[in-house]
Design a protein around this motif. Structure first.
Motif, mmCIF file in Angstrom:
data_model
loop_
_atom_site.group_PDB
_atom_site.id
_atom_site.type_symbol
_atom_site.label_atom_id
_atom_site.label_comp_id
_atom_site.label_asym_id
_atom_site.label_seq_id
_atom_site.Cartn_x
_atom_site.Cartn_y
_atom_site.Cartn_z
ATOM 1 N N SER A 43 -33.615 30.614 26.584
ATOM 2 C CA SER A 43 -32.489 31.345 27.141
ATOM 3 C C SER A 43 -31.264 30.440 27.077
ATOM 4 O O SER A 43 -31.345 29.250 27.396
ATOM 5 C CB SER A 43 -32.771 31.751 28.595
ATOM 6 O OG SER A 43 -31.639 32.349 29.184
ATOM 7 N N ASN A 58 -38.286 36.153 25.033
ATOM 8 C CA ASN A 58 -39.463 36.023 25.891
ATOM 9 C C ASN A 58 -40.728 35.784 25.074
ATOM 10 O O ASN A 58 -41.836 35.912 25.567
ATOM 11 C CB ASN A 58 -39.627 37.262 26.765
ATOM 12 C CG ASN A 58 -39.897 38.523 25.958
ATOM 13 O OD1 ASN A 58 -39.856 38.511 24.723
ATOM 14 N ND2 ASN A 58 -40.169 39.626 26.649
ATOM 15 N N SER A 233 -40.250 29.143 34.761
ATOM 16 C CA SER A 233 -41.473 29.918 34.525
ATOM 17 C C SER A 233 -41.183 31.020 33.522
ATOM 18 O O SER A 233 -40.056 31.197 33.061
ATOM 19 C CB SER A 233 -41.981 30.524 35.837
ATOM 20 O OG SER A 233 -41.090 31.533 36.290
ATOM 21 N N MET A 234 -42.209 31.811 33.213
ATOM 22 C CA MET A 234 -42.043 32.918 32.269
ATOM 23 C C MET A 234 -41.051 33.946 32.792
ATOM 24 O O MET A 234 -40.394 34.645 32.016
ATOM 25 C CB MET A 234 -43.402 33.574 31.993
ATOM 26 C CG MET A 234 -44.405 32.658 31.304
ATOM 27 S SD MET A 234 -46.009 33.433 31.018
ATOM 28 C CE MET A 234 -45.563 34.707 29.837
ATOM 29 N N ASP A 235 -40.921 34.045 34.113
ATOM 30 C CA ASP A 235 -39.967 34.988 34.696
ATOM 31 C C ASP A 235 -38.525 34.617 34.370
ATOM 32 O O ASP A 235 -37.629 35.466 34.490
ATOM 33 C CB ASP A 235 -40.142 35.053 36.214
ATOM 34 C CG ASP A 235 -41.473 35.678 36.614
ATOM 35 O OD1 ASP A 235 -42.066 36.386 35.771
ATOM 36 O OD2 ASP A 235 -41.917 35.453 37.759
ATOM 37 N N SER A 236 -38.298 33.364 33.984
ATOM 38 C CA SER A 236 -36.945 32.931 33.652
ATOM 39 C C SER A 236 -36.459 33.501 32.327
ATOM 40 O O SER A 236 -35.272 33.374 31.999
ATOM 41 C CB SER A 236 -36.884 31.395 33.593
ATOM 42 O OG SER A 236 -37.355 30.803 34.792
ATOM 43 N N ILE A 238 -37.171 36.833 31.162
ATOM 44 C CA ILE A 238 -37.284 38.291 31.116
ATOM 45 C C ILE A 238 -35.981 38.873 30.548
ATOM 46 O O ILE A 238 -34.893 38.537 31.011
ATOM 47 C CB ILE A 238 -37.557 38.868 32.518
ATOM 48 C CG1 ILE A 238 -38.903 38.344 33.035
ATOM 49 C CG2 ILE A 238 -37.548 40.384 32.488
ATOM 50 C CD1 ILE A 238 -39.206 38.782 34.463
#
Length: 246
Positions: A43, A58, A233-236, A238
């Protein structure tokens, strides 16, 4: 995290050439932040001249948000961020050039380099084409120091053909030349901390005397590099909600 400076140095049409002052005062300055988790999850946010541009991946979808276009997903397979390839991510660079072909040698500055060439295959070009925009060619050259093995220069050439119903075809050729400098060791990894790119956008078509060429320059420096960022984390990574819905 780093800083960036951009300036349009020349604009050429069929009738005249306009050169602009490339001094510090004429440039737009800004900053950027890049987050990465594994090569395919990244990102980036960049603010230059009062405008903010965002992009991300992602691992399945590559998307970007530009103020005048909004959010949209990029077609084709997931690919690394160009900024990361500018000496910031040695693993992505090695993976990208793993299937490249050595095409010669050249001296860049004080460094003797070997040249690796990558060319997108027809199926990849077809997958990345979108509507009336057909990507005809995408060729990438990497210049690696023979002594260090580090990437010190890149050439990226991209040709797109655009034709809508009832109109003549228009071609856009984008060429980016990037010098990569100031490698420093960060936690045992060699990371480039500065660089400069010259971007040329050349538009031409069937109508005589209709071509335009714009040249822009970008210089960048890295202020801080941190590995194993707490809370990342992976949520960063999305994508925006409208990208997911579409």
């Amino acid at each position: 995290m780093g800083t960036v400076r951009m300036v349009a140095t020349e604009c050429e049409t069929a009738s005249k050439v306009t050169k602009r002052n490339s001094s510090f005062k004429a440039a737009e300055s800004g900053c950027f932040v890049l987050w990465q988790m594994m090569p395919d999850m990244w990102s980036v946010e960049m603010v230059v001249g009062g405008s903010k541009v965002c992009a991300g991946s992602n691992g399945k979808i590559v998307w970007r948000h530009i103020p005048w276009l909004g959010s949209h997903a990029a077609k084709g397979p997931v690919r690394p961020l160009r900024r990361a390839l500018q000496g910031l991510d040695p693993r992505s660079i090695a993976s990208m050039f793993a299937s490249a072909r050595c095409v010669g040698e050249k001296r860049i500055g004080d460094e003797d380099c070997f040249i690796l060439k990558l060319a997108a295959n027809p199926s990849t070009l077809a997958n990345r084409s979108d509507g009336p925009a057909e990507i005809i060619k995408h060729v990438f050259f990497g210049y690696f120091g023979q002594r260090t093995g580090l990437l010190v220069f890149m050439e990226d050439s991209h040709l797109t053909r655009i034709q809508t119903a009832g109109s003549d075809a228009v071609y856009w050729e984008t060429t980016i030349e990037t010098s990569i400098e100031d490698y420093r060791c960060v936690d045992g990894v060699m990371i480039a901390h500065a660089g400069r790119s010259v971007v040329t956008l050349f538009r031409f078509g069937e109508v005589p005397m209709s071509h335009t060429k714009t040249t822009m320059e970008e210089s960048w420096t890295i202020d801080d590099v941190v590995f194993n960022v707490p809370g990342l984390s992976m949520d960063s990574f999305i994508p925006p909600a409208d990208i997911i819905r579409s």
